[in-house]
Design an enzyme around this catalytic site. Structure first.
Site, PDB file in Angstrom:
ATOM      1  N   SER A 273      -2.204  -5.026  -4.502  1.00  0.00           N
ATOM      2  CA  SER A 273      -2.429  -4.583  -5.445  1.00  0.00           C
ATOM      3  C   SER A 273      -3.029  -2.769  -5.716  1.00  0.00           C
ATOM      4  CB  SER A 273      -4.550  -4.947  -4.948  1.00  0.00           C
ATOM      5  OG  SER A 273      -4.900  -5.433  -3.842  1.00  0.00           O
ATOM      6  N   LYS A 274      -3.931  -2.791  -6.334  1.00  0.00           N
ATOM      7  CA  LYS A 274      -3.978  -1.316  -6.607  1.00  0.00           C
ATOM      8  C   LYS A 274      -4.724  -1.029  -5.098  1.00  0.00           C
ATOM      9  CE  LYS A 274      -6.798   1.680  -9.632  1.00  0.00           C
ATOM     10  NZ  LYS A 274      -6.483   3.206  -8.696  1.00  0.00           N
TER      11      LYS A 274
END
Ligand code: GLU
Length: 516
Positions: A273-274
């Site tokens: 994920s970011k």
């Protein structure tokens, strides 16, 4: 033994249909690095089989549309050297390539499904649906519940006509028959069987905006654009049974599916994920992205200093390998070696350190001149002007120490700016009472030299040290301290050659004055 994928691909070629693949992003923000890998695999697959690769923008969800996202996608692939044969920016035989511009095309198939009674109109309001969810745990709009809802299966034709005439918004839902095994033949996963009872009657079309949902638009376009292979991320595997049913309902042949493995967090479990990127300090987007609403900036591979070749090579190996331990492969080699059969089923850990390693490797592989041209821009930012030839030499000396071009500055700034201070630790360790005298003598020796090449300087300085019976290490250490200001840097006589006689003598003088 041949794998399912090999047999399927062979059979495909015997059918003599052209390989046509697509990358079909939704323009909802910056492209995630996983999407870049999906596009890369499609590109490699198309190239390998002499096929065609198109870009299709899936923008039927106007709520999630983000301005600039499509341009971002096009710019990303330009940067990476991944080219499309058709797309909204290129046109092509199957244009338009933006789903929002294909609105009229989909309605026909929605009507066809309704006429065949394979889909139906549903008028349930959001409130009614919410109430159902409260009433029935894990409510799903399907064969078990649809007959208690407000739709064209439960209302009379007169009622339906009245709803439509009154302009009541409706959706069209696919009618899924329960208890049937739906088979998805996946080139990577083999035969995936899902029982239709777990599927719900997904919305295919909304009258409110006259647009189809992702599922319908996706398969209609794949069919009309003659897509032969759908290669996409694992997150779309749950949609595949529904797509298989839709193809069957419309009497079309389904393309070959291949669902790529997930990209996993560098550490621990779960999807990349970011947040992982923010926490560990690596980009998850190909290019820098500025959120048009919040103004928030997310870093990109390009702006961080990754070379496009390194990104391509790094991504290619996240979920695929050539079957041996070869790691460095350019686009042509990747095209030759790539095969869907060798893609793995299990998720690929996103080892961002490996990405840095690839960047290091590509910096070493590139001609010094190319790297020097990039470095010159950084020098300009530091208000340094220097000749390309000089910078090429410097790059050659220090590039093995860096992962990024911008790190060259830290490794070589002393070539461009004389030290103003001297590292204290090095001084207390290396500077001896006799150093000032020795460096003065060294200066005299160097001053007499004409040929200041590394080779000749080294020979003369070493024979002077021998003659004087000085300690080689001691002299070299203070010499380096005087030229660099600390104990780092490449071979000392490579430094002197680049600095030139005058600069070397000036730096010696300055060090003696400061440190004596
Ligand atoms: N529009 C979908 C996406 O954003 C496409 C999925 C597919 O390739 O079928 O990824």
């Amino acid at each position: 033994m041949r794998t399912f994928a090999e047999i399927s691909i062979n059979r495909w070629f015997m059918s003599q249909r052209k390989v046509r693949v697509r990358f079909a992003p939704s323009p909802t923000g910056p492209l995630h690095i996983g999407g870049v890998r999906t596009a890369l695999y499609n590109y490699l697959f198309a190239k390998k089989y002499d096929g065609e690769f198109l870009l299709r923008i899936e923008d039927t969800d106007s709520q999630r549309f983000v301005p600039g996202a499509e341009e971002y996608i096009v710019e990303t692939f330009n940067w990476l050297g991944i080219s499309f044969d058709e797309g909204p920016h290129l046109g092509g035989k199957y244009a338009p390539y933006r789903q929002s511009e294909r609105k009229d095309i989909y309605k026909k198939y929605v009507d066809e499904l309704c006429e065949k009674r394979l889909a139906y109109l549903a008028f349930d309001t959001p409130e009614q649906l919410a109430a159902k969810r409260v009433e029935i745990a894990n409510f799903q709009y399907d064969a078990s519940t649809r007959m208690s809802m407000t739709n064209s299966l439960t209302c009379s034709p007169e009622e339906i006509k009245k709803y439509i005439d009154d302009g009541i918004p409706y959706v069209v839902r696919i009618k899924i028959e329960p208890d049937e095994d739906v088979v998805v033949n996946d080139l990577i996963r083999g035969k995936v069987v899902i029982n239709s009872s777990v599927l719900d009657d997904k919305v295919l079309y909304k009258s409110a905006d006259g647009l189809p949902t992702y599922h319908l638009a996706n398969i209609v376009d794949d069919h009309l654009m003659e897509i032969s292979h759908v290669i996409r991320g694992e997150e779309w595997l749950p949609s595949a049974p529904l797509h298989v049913l839709l193809y069957r309902y419309l009497n079309w042949n389904a393309p070959q599916f291949a669902h790529l493995p997930l990209l996993l967090k560098p550490e621990g479990n779960g999807k990349l994920s970011k947040r992982d990127g923010d926490r560990l300090g690596f980009p998850v987007f190909p290019l820098e992205w500025k959120d048009p609403k919040t103004g928030e900036i997310s870093s990109g591979y390009r702006e961080t200093g990754y070379l496009p070749e390194a990104v391509v090579n790094f991504l290619a190996l996240l979920g695929w390998n050539p079957g041996n331990d070869q790691e460095i492969m350019n686009m042509n080699e990747l095209t030759e070696l790539f095969s869907i059969e060798k893609c793995s089923k299990s998720g690929a850990k996103f080892d961002y350190k490996k990405g840095e390693w690839f960047n290091h490797q590509y910096i070493q592989l590139k001609p010094d001149e190319e790297i020097a041209k990039m470095f010159l821009l950084i020098l300009e930012e530091n208000s340094i002007s220097s000749s390309l030839d000089n910078v090429i030499k410097i790059v050659g000396l220090v590039k093995e120490r860096v992962n990024f071009v911008k790190e060259l500055w830290g490794q070589s700034s002393f070539f461009f700016v004389a030290p103003v201070t001297y590292d204290e630790k090095t001084v207390s360790k290396r500077w001896k009472p006799e150093s000032a005298i020795q460096l003065t003598e060294l200066g005299d020796v160097l001053a007499k030299m004409d040929d200041f090449s590394a080779h000749s300087t080294e020979e003369i300085v070493k024979s002077w040290i021998e003659e004087k019976q000085y300690h080689l290490g001691n002299i070299m250490n203070v010499f380096r301290l005087a030229l660099v200001g600390e104990s780092k840097g490449p071979h000392i006589f490579d430094i002197t050659e680049i600095l030139g006689k005058k600069e070397v003598l000036d730096r010696l003088k300055k060090a003696i004055e400061t440190l004596k």
